[in-house]
Design an enzyme around this catalytic site. Structure first.
Site, PDB file in Angstrom:
ATOM      1  N   MET A  29      86.314  27.026  49.173  1.00  0.00           N
ATOM      2  CA  MET A  29      85.808  28.373  49.468  1.00  0.00           C
ATOM      3  C   MET A  29      86.986  29.272  49.746  1.00  0.00           C
ATOM      4  SD  MET A  29      82.700  27.911  52.119  1.00  0.00           S
ATOM      5  CE  MET A  29      83.429  26.515  52.958  1.00  0.00           C
ATOM      6  N   HIS A  30      86.990  30.402  49.106  1.00  0.00           N
ATOM      7  CA  HIS A  30      88.001  31.401  49.453  1.00  0.00           C
ATOM      8  C   HIS A  30      87.490  32.097  50.703  1.00  0.00           C
ATOM      9  CE1 HIS A  30      91.564  33.593  48.228  1.00  0.00           C
ATOM     10  NE2 HIS A  30      90.999  34.641  48.790  1.00  0.00           N
ATOM     11  N   GLU A 173      83.690  28.043  36.283  1.00  0.00           N
ATOM     12  CA  GLU A 173      83.331  29.365  36.817  1.00  0.00           C
ATOM     13  C   GLU A 173      83.929  30.527  36.017  1.00  0.00           C
ATOM     14  OE1 GLU A 173      82.787  26.905  38.805  1.00  0.00           O
ATOM     15  OE2 GLU A 173      81.136  27.526  40.092  1.00  0.00           O
ATOM     16  N   TYR A 175      87.024  30.822  34.995  1.00  0.00           N
ATOM     17  CA  TYR A 175      88.438  31.082  35.256  1.00  0.00           C
ATOM     18  C   TYR A 175      89.293  30.669  34.048  1.00  0.00           C
ATOM     19  CZ  TYR A 175      87.356  32.210  40.132  1.00  0.00           C
ATOM     20  OH  TYR A 175      86.879  32.811  41.269  1.00  0.00           O
ATOM     21  N   ARG A 223      87.549  20.374  38.102  1.00  0.00           N
ATOM     22  CA  ARG A 223      86.257  21.084  38.250  1.00  0.00           C
ATOM     23  C   ARG A 223      85.838  21.563  36.872  1.00  0.00           C
ATOM     24  NH1 ARG A 223      84.559  24.735  42.646  1.00  0.00           N
ATOM     25  NH2 ARG A 223      82.363  25.130  42.206  1.00  0.00           N
ATOM     26  N   HIS A 261      81.437  33.487  36.728  1.00  0.00           N
ATOM     27  CA  HIS A 261      81.197  34.578  37.681  1.00  0.00           C
ATOM     28  C   HIS A 261      80.487  35.758  37.028  1.00  0.00           C
ATOM     29  CE1 HIS A 261      82.868  32.851  41.178  1.00  0.00           C
ATOM     30  NE2 HIS A 261      84.076  32.718  40.685  1.00  0.00           N
ATOM     31  N   ALA A 263      78.148  35.514  34.852  1.00  0.00           N
ATOM     32  CA  ALA A 263      76.793  35.136  34.432  1.00  0.00           C
ATOM     33  C   ALA A 263      75.776  36.017  35.152  1.00  0.00           C
ATOM     34  CB  ALA A 263      76.537  33.666  34.745  1.00  0.00           C
ATOM     35  N   GLN A 348      75.979  36.744  53.258  1.00  0.00           N
ATOM     36  CA  GLN A 348      76.264  38.006  53.949  1.00  0.00           C
ATOM     37  C   GLN A 348      77.600  38.039  54.686  1.00  0.00           C
ATOM     38  OE1 GLN A 348      71.738  38.453  54.982  1.00  0.00           O
ATOM     39  NE2 GLN A 348      72.847  40.014  56.077  1.00  0.00           N
ATOM     40  N   LYS A 575      71.316  55.519  43.326  1.00  0.00           N
ATOM     41  CA  LYS A 575      70.627  54.332  42.793  1.00  0.00           C
ATOM     42  C   LYS A 575      70.010  53.522  43.929  1.00  0.00           C
ATOM     43  CE  LYS A 575      72.955  50.752  41.072  1.00  0.00           C
ATOM     44  NZ  LYS A 575      73.886  49.980  40.299  1.00  0.00           N
ATOM     45  N   TRP A 586      72.593  42.625  43.215  1.00  0.00           N
ATOM     46  CA  TRP A 586      72.219  42.642  41.792  1.00  0.00           C
ATOM     47  C   TRP A 586      71.033  41.704  41.530  1.00  0.00           C
ATOM     48  CZ3 TRP A 586      72.290  38.392  38.503  1.00  0.00           C
ATOM     49  CH2 TRP A 586      72.967  37.266  38.952  1.00  0.00           C
TER      50      TRP A 586
HETATM   51  P1  NAP Z   1      67.355  50.649  55.945  1.00  0.00           P
HETATM   52  O1  NAP Z   1      68.059  49.678  55.093  1.00  0.00           O
HETATM   53  O2  NAP Z   1      68.118  51.558  56.806  1.00  0.00           O
HETATM   54  O3  NAP Z   1      66.408  51.509  54.984  1.00  0.00           O
HETATM   55  C1  NAP Z   1      65.551  52.456  55.444  1.00  0.00           C
HETATM   56  C2  NAP Z   1      64.899  53.140  54.254  1.00  0.00           C
HETATM   57  O4  NAP Z   1      64.004  54.098  54.739  1.00  0.00           O
HETATM   58  C3  NAP Z   1      65.864  53.827  53.359  1.00  0.00           C
HETATM   59  O5  NAP Z   1      65.479  53.587  52.022  1.00  0.00           O
HETATM   60  C4  NAP Z   1      65.699  55.296  53.701  1.00  0.00           C
HETATM   61  O6  NAP Z   1      65.928  55.966  52.505  1.00  0.00           O
HETATM   62  C5  NAP Z   1      64.279  55.379  54.189  1.00  0.00           C
HETATM   63  N1  NAP Z   1      64.067  56.348  55.251  1.00  0.00           N
HETATM   64  C6  NAP Z   1      64.820  56.586  56.348  1.00  0.00           C
HETATM   65  N2  NAP Z   1      64.279  57.535  57.107  1.00  0.00           N
HETATM   66  C7  NAP Z   1      63.135  57.924  56.497  1.00  0.00           C
HETATM   67  C8  NAP Z   1      62.135  58.881  56.798  1.00  0.00           C
HETATM   68  N3  NAP Z   1      62.201  59.630  57.890  1.00  0.00           N
HETATM   69  N4  NAP Z   1      61.126  59.009  55.944  1.00  0.00           N
HETATM   70  C9  NAP Z   1      61.051  58.270  54.843  1.00  0.00           C
HETATM   71  N5  NAP Z   1      61.963  57.341  54.492  1.00  0.00           N
HETATM   72  C10 NAP Z   1      63.006  57.179  55.315  1.00  0.00           C
HETATM   73  O7  NAP Z   1      66.343  49.947  56.875  1.00  0.00           O
HETATM   74  P2  NAP Z   1      65.370  48.761  56.579  1.00  0.00           P
HETATM   75  O8  NAP Z   1      64.820  48.731  55.212  1.00  0.00           O
HETATM   76  O9  NAP Z   1      64.437  48.835  57.710  1.00  0.00           O
HETATM   77  O10 NAP Z   1      66.324  47.550  56.655  1.00  0.00           O
HETATM   78  C11 NAP Z   1      67.029  47.208  57.797  1.00  0.00           C
HETATM   79  C12 NAP Z   1      66.539  45.898  58.181  1.00  0.00           C
HETATM   80  O11 NAP Z   1      66.465  45.126  57.015  1.00  0.00           O
HETATM   81  C13 NAP Z   1      67.320  45.099  59.093  1.00  0.00           C
HETATM   82  O12 NAP Z   1      66.515  44.748  60.183  1.00  0.00           O
HETATM   83  C14 NAP Z   1      67.755  43.877  58.312  1.00  0.00           C
HETATM   84  O13 NAP Z   1      67.713  42.736  59.096  1.00  0.00           O
HETATM   85  C15 NAP Z   1      66.787  43.832  57.262  1.00  0.00           C
HETATM   86  N6  NAP Z   1      67.169  43.357  55.978  1.00  0.00           N
HETATM   87  C16 NAP Z   1      68.448  43.363  55.523  1.00  0.00           C
HETATM   88  C17 NAP Z   1      68.713  42.910  54.254  1.00  0.00           C
HETATM   89  C18 NAP Z   1      70.109  42.851  53.689  1.00  0.00           C
HETATM   90  O14 NAP Z   1      70.283  42.644  52.524  1.00  0.00           O
HETATM   91  N7  NAP Z   1      71.154  43.012  54.464  1.00  0.00           N
HETATM   92  C19 NAP Z   1      67.665  42.511  53.455  1.00  0.00           C
HETATM   93  C20 NAP Z   1      66.375  42.575  53.951  1.00  0.00           C
HETATM   94  C21 NAP Z   1      66.128  43.010  55.214  1.00  0.00           C
HETATM   95  P3  NAP Z   1      65.937  57.560  52.368  1.00  0.00           P
HETATM   96  O15 NAP Z   1      66.474  58.078  53.657  1.00  0.00           O
HETATM   97  O16 NAP Z   1      66.794  57.819  51.180  1.00  0.00           O
HETATM   98  O17 NAP Z   1      64.525  57.903  52.105  1.00  0.00           O
HETATM   99 FE1  SF4 Z   2      77.482  32.190  54.031  1.00  0.00          FE
HETATM  100 FE2  SF4 Z   2      75.071  32.853  54.918  1.00  0.00          FE
HETATM  101 FE3  SF4 Z   2      75.656  30.277  54.445  1.00  0.00          FE
HETATM  102 FE4  SF4 Z   2      76.767  31.475  56.483  1.00  0.00          FE
HETATM  103  S1  SF4 Z   2      74.586  31.114  56.215  1.00  0.00           S
HETATM  104  S2  SF4 Z   2      77.804  30.215  54.995  1.00  0.00           S
HETATM  105  S3  SF4 Z   2      77.019  33.559  55.710  1.00  0.00           S
HETATM  106  S4  SF4 Z   2      75.581  31.902  52.941  1.00  0.00           S
END
Ligand code: NAP
Ligand code: SF4
Length: 683
Positions: A29-30, A173, A175, A223, A261, A263, A348, A575, A586
């Site tokens: 792992m890097h 991968e 490389y 590998r 990578h 893919a 993450q 986007k 993605w």
């Molecule tokens: P968020 O990522 O901050 O997204 C909030 C969304 O609501 C945005 O699309 C925003 O877009 C919209 N929004 C904000 N204020 C608004 C308003 N007043 N009216 C209408 N739309 C509004 O928050 P979230 O979706 O709640 O995600 C945060 C949580 O997701 C965390 O608790 C995390 O644990 C969890 N989570 C994270 C991941 C990850 O990949 N890291 C994946 C899944 C879940 P606009 O302002 O452009 O409308």
């Molecule tokens: Fe990476 Fe998530 Fe696994 Fe921890 S739990 S090693 S952050 S994939």
């Protein structure tokens, strides 16, 4: 005597000149430390913890044999990540001498990235730019190729001098060496291109000459890409031909590489079924007589044991699970598998960090790669600690505080542990969250944390504790849309947690992490593809490389039709999904596209009525449009739930406020666990 639970896992592997204590490899792992650790001390501490945990063999992160093989960024020079001069030997000797305090063996991975190098000096068989790099590579001439081979050899000899037990030559991968093997990237007409024999000449030559230079008693792992997952990739017949030639050239072990990578098929993300690729390695078993290692999405001792028992490989490689828990093997051996912090495959804190030029860590283990900075020493004075909120922030605080000897009481209004993790676990492709909650439950029991579930902790209940931690999480943001109180409007909690029925045409308001999760939930029906390998392979178009080049099905992805028509909206013009994980965003976007989810950016929410959702576009509120949907789901972000924190402060108690209760914006479990663990480390 064989191990009662994991007889295959704990069987030593005799390599003739040396023996591995068990069948587990900590895969390369890097971590980013390779680029920053100029002395090798941080990496020595990191590897030593894993070696003490009892893993049989470790492979380091990728180390570049020469200047043209790796990144051009100046911070990289003079650090662990390069084996291009004798100056590197003492840095690496730190690591090998640390690991050799234990029974664990360690190999250096030699990584030549070829056209993937983030450098204008990158080289490749042919001058074809990769889709994931901005730099077109220079085509190597005969002399240039000879130099690359010589550099692999010199770096291997240095690795031997630095005390490594062997090297892993990275040939998969996508490389450098892999780039020679397939016509997709090799258009040469000399002896290094054209026929398959010519295209595999380079990897064979590298292994042969490294063996010549290092002698017999030195591990060489090769590998090998067993399924390229790119157009014009190798057939399985070719894979077998290469594997046999690599064995003849002097390799000790063949390790599995899955997918380039570039893919467009996920290979290690959490939505990939566990042990999704072991069937590919199994096909090679019996074709070579040296040990074969399998890899990818193997994250528990039981899965690893089953893989070995099923004859898929002689050894199992796990990489990220050793970030999550350095003591993985020791806990498995001692009958404490339930106490292993599980890698949930989220990327993450590991890959997403590395691809953002940050040091890796782990969502479930913030000490990973911070071994010299963050320690959980026994507390000088045992305190009474009250924690309110059994979500990731509260659980992490409880775990570390109790581990350090504090007396911990954990309150939650809910009757189950996990907080928001219980929402995440309902999303198809996020089933690993079940295991994470089980892990915390096992730890709480083991550490004697007093659980007060189903309890509304108030100020009175929290008086008298030495430390009070408020980890009460978040509440959904009220977007204030006219008509949002109607019967056709639900919150993400209704959908993901309460199982409230949802119509056939749905608009999802908000395209953050939760909006994407809700959309993914709504476009699936029946079994989650993450739990059904055949279904998952069909969804992503994965075939058998014995039947189709590179393992890409000619008909492409064949996803199940969505049971609903889903529209995902946001007000921002950009986007959708821009803020999702660097290495996994993605996948979420592609998954929704496959299910024909309509994505709309730059909207205003005008009102909701029984006809559906009325929107307009841009600041001038133009183009009023009705989205004729049955259900509208609000995923408009979250706000800190601070009412308890405020009440405590009013009563003269100063709590530690962490997780979403502290800052809700861009909250995720990584930040919550990190903050809770660090707080508890300092009590
Ligand atoms: P968020 O990522 O901050 O997204 C909030 C969304 O609501 C945005 O699309 C925003 O877009 C919209 N929004 C904000 N204020 C608004 C308003 N007043 N009216 C209408 N739309 C509004 O928050 P979230 O979706 O709640 O995600 C945060 C949580 O997701 C965390 O608790 C995390 O644990 C969890 N989570 C994270 C991941 C990850 O990949 N890291 C994946 C899944 C879940 P606009 O302002 O452009 O409308
Ligand atoms: Fe990476 Fe998530 Fe696994 Fe921890 S739990 S090693 S952050 S994939």
């Amino acid at each position: 005597m064989s191990h009662p639970n994991f007889p295959n896992l704990f069987t030593p592997l005799d390599l003739g000149f040396t023996t591995l204590s068990n069948r587990v490899l900590m895969g390369s792992m890097h971590t980013g430390l390779e680029d920053r650790d100029a002395t090798g001390e941080q990496l020595a501490a990191y590897f030593l913890e894993r070696a003490k945990g009892g893993v049989g063999l470790i492979v380091t992160g990728g180390v570049y044999p020469n200047k043209e093989s790796g990144n051009g960024a100046p911070i990289h020079k003079g650090s662990f990540g390069w084996m291009d001069s004798d100056d590197a030997i003492p840095i690496h000797a730190h690591v090998t001498s640390a690991v050799h305090q234990t029974d664990t063996k360690i190999c250096l991975q030699l990584l030549h990235t070829g056209r993937y190098a983030y450098s204008p000096d990158c080289v490749a068989p042919s001058p074809i730019k990769s889709p994931i790099s901005p730099f077109p590579p220079k085509e190597l001439d005969e002399e240039g190729i000879e130099k690359q081979i010589a550099d692999f050899v010199s770096a291997s000899v240095r690795a031997q001098k630095a005390g490594y037990d062997g090297v892993e030559i990275m040939g998969s991968e996508g490389y450098f060496l892999n780039q020679f093997i397939v016509t997709h990237t090799n258009k040469r007409t000399d002896r290094w291109g054209g026929s398959y024999e010519n295209r595999i000449r380079l990897p064979i030559e590298v292994v042969r000459r490294v063996r010549e230079a290092v002698g017999t008693d030195f591990i060489i792992i090769y590998r090998l890409s067993m399924i390229d997952l790119v157009p014009d990739g190798s057939t399985f017949e070719e894979v077998v031909q290469l594997a046999k030639a690599i064995e003849r050239a002097g390799a000790t072990i063949i390790n599995t590489g899955i997918g380039w990578h570039e893919a467009r098929i996920p290979t290690i993300a959490t939505s990939v079924p566990r042990r999704a690729w072991t069937w590919v390695t199994k096909k090679l078993m019996g074709h070579v007589s040296i040990p074969v290692i399998t890899s990818n999405r193997i994250n528990t001792p039981q899965v690893a044991e089953d893989v070995l028992a099923d004859g898929c490989a002689d050894m199992v490689s796990m990489a990220r699970p050793f970030l999550a828990d350095a003591e993985f093997m020791a806990k498995a051996k001692n009958g404490q598998s339930a106490l292993i912090a599980p890698c949930i495959g989220c990327n993450q804190a590991c890959l997403d960090h590395v691809f953002s030029m940050k040091t890796s860590s782990c969502l479930v283990n913030p000490r990973a790669c911070y071994e010299t900075d963050l320690s959980y020493e026994p507390a000088a004075i045992a305190k009474s600690v009250a924690i309110v909120g059994a979500g990731p922030a509260g659980l992490a605080t409880a775990l570390v505080a109790a581990e350090r000897g504090h007396k911990v009481t954990l309150f939650d209004r809910a009757t189950e542990l996990g907080g928001q993790l219980n929402i995440a676990k309902m999303v198809p492709g996020k089933e690993e969250f079940f295991g994470l909650i089980d892990y915390y439950a096992a730890q709480m029991a083991d550490l004697g944390v007093e659980l007060r579930l189903g309890t509304n902790a108030d100020v009175a209940a929290l008086k008298g504790f030495d430390e009070v931690v408020v980890a009460t999480g978040v509440t959904p943001r009220d977007p204030g849309i006219e008509g949002q109180d109607g019967p056709n409007v639900l919150s993400y909690i209704d959908v993901l947690k309460n199982g409230t029925p949802v119509g056939k045409r749905v608009a999802v308001i908000g395209a953050g992490g939760i909006g994407f999760d809700v959309a993914e939930f709504l476009v699936h029906e029946g079994k989650s593809p993450a739990e059904d390998l055949d279904l998952w392979k069909r969804e992503w178009g994965v075939g058998d490389p014995a039947e189709t080049r590179g393992g890409l099905r000619t008909e492409g992805p064949q996803p199940h039709a969505s049971p609903r028509q889903v529209t995902l909206l946001q007000r921002k013009k950009q986007k959708l999904g821009k803020g999702l994980g660097k290495t996994t965003g993605w996948i979420h976007r592609a998954a929704l596209k496959m299910k024909d989810v309509v994505e709309i950016a730059g909207v205003n929410y005008e009102r909701i009525d029984s006809d559906g959702l009325h929107i307009s576009y841009g600041e001038a509120r133009e183009n009023p449009t009705l989205l004729a949907v049955d259900t509208i789901v609000l995923c408009a972000g979250q706000l800190p739930e601070r009412s308890l924190a405020d009440a405590l402060e009013a009563a003269g108690i100063t709590p530690h406020v962490i997780g979403g209760a502290d800052v809700a914006a861009e909250l995720d479990a990584k930040r919550a666990i990190n903050q809770g663990s660090r707080l508890a480390a300092a009590f």
